[in-house]
Motif scaffolding. Structure first.
Motif, mmCIF file in Angstrom:
data_model
loop_
_atom_site.group_PDB
_atom_site.id
_atom_site.type_symbol
_atom_site.label_atom_id
_atom_site.label_comp_id
_atom_site.label_asym_id
_atom_site.label_seq_id
_atom_site.Cartn_x
_atom_site.Cartn_y
_atom_site.Cartn_z
ATOM 1 N N ARG A 4 0.604 -1.139 0.095
ATOM 2 C CA ARG A 4 -0.082 -0.111 0.160
ATOM 3 C C ARG A 4 0.920 1.359 0.150
ATOM 4 N N ARG A 5 0.713 2.199 -0.939
ATOM 5 C CA ARG A 5 1.314 3.372 -0.779
ATOM 6 C C ARG A 5 0.596 4.090 0.280
ATOM 7 N N GLU A 6 1.988 4.851 0.903
ATOM 8 C CA GLU A 6 1.514 5.805 1.899
ATOM 9 C C GLU A 6 2.238 7.258 1.646
ATOM 10 N N LEU A 7 1.468 8.189 2.050
ATOM 11 C CA LEU A 7 2.186 9.656 1.565
ATOM 12 C C LEU A 7 3.159 9.949 2.927
ATOM 13 N N THR A 8 4.466 10.438 2.350
ATOM 14 C CA THR A 8 5.418 10.889 3.315
ATOM 15 C C THR A 8 5.634 12.377 3.602
ATOM 16 N N TYR A 9 4.612 13.081 2.841
ATOM 17 C CA TYR A 9 4.723 14.399 2.895
ATOM 18 C C TYR A 9 3.388 14.921 2.745
ATOM 19 N N PHE A 10 3.173 16.231 3.262
ATOM 20 C CA PHE A 10 1.917 17.117 2.974
ATOM 21 C C PHE A 10 1.923 17.617 1.571
ATOM 22 N N PRO A 11 0.723 17.000 0.903
ATOM 23 C CA PRO A 11 0.632 17.528 -0.431
ATOM 24 C C PRO A 11 0.478 19.092 -0.846
ATOM 25 N N ASN A 12 0.935 19.483 -1.862
ATOM 26 C CA ASN A 12 0.814 20.936 -2.429
ATOM 27 C C ASN A 12 -0.606 20.966 -2.430
ATOM 28 N N ASN A 13 -1.442 20.365 -2.880
ATOM 29 C CA ASN A 13 -2.798 20.661 -3.451
ATOM 30 C C ASN A 13 -3.700 20.704 -2.023
ATOM 31 N N TYR A 14 -3.207 19.925 -1.041
ATOM 32 C CA TYR A 14 -4.103 20.143 0.334
ATOM 33 C C TYR A 14 -3.805 21.546 0.919
ATOM 34 N N ALA A 15 -2.391 22.037 0.664
ATOM 35 C CA ALA A 15 -2.015 23.250 1.467
ATOM 36 C C ALA A 15 -2.884 24.449 0.512
ATOM 37 N N LEU A 16 -2.876 24.175 -0.835
ATOM 38 C CA LEU A 16 -3.682 25.360 -1.487
ATOM 39 C C LEU A 16 -5.279 25.227 -1.291
ATOM 40 N N GLN A 17 -5.668 24.225 -0.997
ATOM 41 C CA GLN A 17 -7.063 24.514 -0.695
ATOM 42 C C GLN A 17 -7.609 24.737 0.602
ATOM 43 N N ALA A 18 -6.689 24.455 1.520
ATOM 44 C CA ALA A 18 -6.975 25.062 2.854
ATOM 45 C C ALA A 18 -6.666 26.651 2.891
ATOM 46 N N VAL A 19 -5.654 27.013 2.086
ATOM 47 C CA VAL A 19 -5.201 28.432 1.785
ATOM 48 C C VAL A 19 -6.312 29.109 1.268
ATOM 49 N N ILE A 20 -7.006 28.703 0.247
ATOM 50 C CA ILE A 20 -7.764 29.430 -0.350
ATOM 51 C C ILE A 20 -9.278 29.386 0.285
ATOM 52 N N ALA A 21 -9.431 28.661 1.068
ATOM 53 C CA ALA A 21 -10.647 28.490 1.591
ATOM 54 C C ALA A 21 -10.568 29.513 2.805
ATOM 55 N N TYR A 22 -9.459 29.677 3.443
ATOM 56 C CA TYR A 22 -9.265 30.661 4.463
ATOM 57 C C TYR A 22 -9.232 32.038 3.954
ATOM 58 N N ILE A 23 -8.480 32.311 2.664
ATOM 59 C CA ILE A 23 -8.782 33.630 2.273
ATOM 60 C C ILE A 23 -9.991 34.148 1.641
ATOM 61 N N CYS A 24 -10.796 33.130 1.142
ATOM 62 C CA CYS A 24 -12.250 33.338 0.709
ATOM 63 C C CYS A 24 -12.946 33.732 1.895
ATOM 64 N N VAL A 50 -1.350 30.858 8.662
ATOM 65 C CA VAL A 50 -2.292 30.051 7.841
ATOM 66 C C VAL A 50 -1.230 29.424 6.578
ATOM 67 N N VAL A 51 -0.583 30.431 5.754
ATOM 68 C CA VAL A 51 0.191 30.090 4.857
ATOM 69 C C VAL A 51 1.228 29.524 5.054
ATOM 70 N N GLY A 52 2.075 29.947 6.354
ATOM 71 C CA GLY A 52 3.380 29.528 6.939
ATOM 72 C C GLY A 52 3.017 27.966 7.292
ATOM 73 N N PHE A 53 1.983 27.709 7.941
ATOM 74 C CA PHE A 53 1.777 26.420 8.268
ATOM 75 C C PHE A 53 1.583 25.493 7.216
ATOM 76 N N PHE A 54 0.632 25.767 6.352
ATOM 77 C CA PHE A 54 0.373 24.621 5.148
ATOM 78 C C PHE A 54 1.435 24.571 4.194
ATOM 79 N N TYR A 55 1.917 25.806 3.652
ATOM 80 C CA TYR A 55 3.076 25.662 2.750
ATOM 81 C C TYR A 55 4.572 25.341 3.283
ATOM 82 N N GLY A 56 4.685 25.734 4.504
ATOM 83 C CA GLY A 56 5.794 25.281 5.372
ATOM 84 C C GLY A 56 5.898 23.694 5.330
ATOM 85 N N SER A 57 4.554 23.136 5.924
ATOM 86 C CA SER A 57 4.588 21.748 6.091
ATOM 87 C C SER A 57 4.733 20.880 4.754
#
Length: 480
Positions: A4-24, A50-57
């Motif tokens: 089974r494939r597992e993620l070893t990082y926090f994906p960029n699209n997750y960061a983008l969606q969270a930041v967009i939701a916050y800014i909106c 918010v940007v620092g956490f999600f994109y930093g992660s």
């Protein structure tokens, strides 16, 4: 069989969606409730957090994945420390310029009380009558809970000439070490990639950065809690057991009662439950019973008397305290009557929601709004992790491999639900630290989830919740 494939990082699209939701949400609230739009510096707090956490992660979970464990720990500690020192210095200036009680946080109450008591304690020691302080501190009327932090602060003042700034810089060290402990705890429970992700989450989370610059007990209390959980987990998994190795775990558990009674109670409950229910792949059955007997005997001796009385008082007064606090809130917030335990309980992993409007006297809420945004979004991954672990019957990857962490988190949150502080972010922080660890595991398991749009839908739901919460706060105060 294909692994089974597992993620070893926090994906960029997750960061983008969270930041967009916050800014909106921020823009919608600013336009819809323009008379109560946030001041510019709260926007800065929020966007950086918010940007620092999600994109930093996203960036760091990828960049640091190639480091050796030793190099990763060093990088994690020093980066976390640098961020916290910067925050301590910035907040010291910020409070000096804008707070009503500089250099403390806005409307400081507990923080100022801790400071005054610590100054008095240091003065008593310098003048040779420390007994005056001890007689005050340990008379029968005073509880053990909340005794630890003022005494700790008093010794810091004794050594630093009552320096508020140095005390906060030391907090930065404890907070950075906590990120390293979470990494170790996560690696041992869920594997190296999850441990690294969890450590980075804690390093970047806005709440833990900001609390390093506040004169409250949460930073030291959470460090002691995570150290207790890490040592207890190591004891459970150790293959060479000595009776003496229980002592550090017990002393750490006892120290938690000196910060918050229910925290110590939840910690002991979690450890005992872990001894009873953990898989034999984690801890040998005979060794577990030996540890359990020693620990219960020690805990029974310590928890007797004054601590037991505090626990009984807290339990018997839970309804009265809740009604009293809600009564105070309802005088300024007419809609608070709808925030019942039935409503709060299903949301306990997610709340509190961020304050995105200028409501009177809530500067501290606005300062922490980025941390609440992060908590709201990341709670989805924590919930997913718990569901996957419950249905995983494997002795090495299922819930019986993580009883200590899960039992503490759920026990503490259950206590919060029963209290009058379910909506206060600082009371969530001990459980939230462990929630981020489970969230890291949840992120790693996202390829297993059949509903690929779940995260997108969650971010949309959080956007709606944030805007609705702004309406709730204003309408309940008669401002909208």
């Amino acid at each position: 069989m294909i692994p089974r494939r597992e993620l070893t990082y926090f994906p960029n699209n997750y960061a983008l969606q969270a930041v967009i939701a916050y800014i909106c949400a921020m823009l919608v609230v600013a336009v819809r409730f323009s008379s109560y739009s946030l001041l510019w510096y709260w926007w800065l707090f929020g966007i950086v957090g918010v940007v620092g956490f999600f994109y930093g992660s996203n960036k760091l979970t990828k960049k640091w994945s190639t480091y050796s464990p030793r190099t990763f720990k060093k990088q994690l500690f020093w980066t976390a420390l640098a961020l916290r020192v910067i925050m301590v210095l910035f907040l010291y200036w910020f409070f000096t310029e804008l707070s009503d009680k500089p250099p403390f946080m806005f409307h400081a109450a507990d923080a100022e009380g801790y400071h005054d008591e610590a100054v008095w304690m240091a003065e008593c020691i310098r003048e040779g009558h420390f007994s005056s302080y001890l007689n005050y501190k340990f008379v029968a009327q005073n509880g053990v809970s909340d005794a630890g932090y003022p005494m700790y602060l008093g010794f810091i003042y004794l050594l630093t000439g009552d320096s508020i700034l140095v005390a906060r810089l030391i907090k930065a060290i404890w907070s950075a070490l906590t990120a390293v402990l979470i990494y170790k705890l996560g690696s041992r429970n869920f594997g190296e990639p999850v441990g690294r992700m969890a450590g980075i989450f804690v390093m970047l989370e806005p709440h833990f950065l900001i609390y390093s610059g506040l004169h409250l007990k949460e930073t030291e209390m959470i460090f002691m809690l995570v150290l207790f959980l890490e040592r207890a987990d190591d004891l459970l998994r150790s293959r060479s057991f000595k009776v003496g190795s229980v002592a550090p775990v017990f002393l750490l558990a006892a120290s938690l009662f000196c910060f918050r009674t229910v925290l110590g109670l939840a910690g002991i409950f979690a450890f005992v439950l872990a001894l009873l229910l953990s898989s034999q792949k984690v801890a040998n059955l005979g060794r577990r019973w030996l540890v359990l007997i020693v620990f219960v005997l020690c805990a029974g001796y310590f928890v007797g008397g004054r601590v037991a009385s505090e626990i009984e008082t807290a339990w018997e007064g839970r309804h009265t305290n809740q009604e009293s606090r809600y009564g105070e809130i309802k005088r300024s917030q007419s809609l608070a009557k709808y925030a019942t335990k039935t409503v709060v309980a299903p949301l306990i992993f997610t709340i509190p929601f961020p304050t995105m409007v200028e409501t009177p006297g809530q500067e501290n809420h606005r300062m922490h709004h980025a941390g609440n945004v992060v908590k709201n979004v990341m709670s989805l991954f924590c919930i997913i992790a718990l569901i996957l672990l419950i249905f995983d019957k494997s002795p090495t990857t299922g819930w019986r491999n993580n009883v200590l962490l899960g039992a503490f988190m759920i026990a503490y949150l259950a206590i919060i639900v029963q209290s009058a502080f379910a909506h206060v972010d600082r009371f969530h922080l001990p459980a939230y630290m462990i929630e981020l660890l489970f969230a890291a595991y949840g992120v790693s398991q996202m390829p297993r989830i059949k509903f690929k749009q779940m995260y997108t839908l969650w971010c949309v739901l959080m956007f709606v919740a944030w805007v609705a919460w702004a309406w709730f706060k204003l309408t309940g105060r008669g401002l909208e």
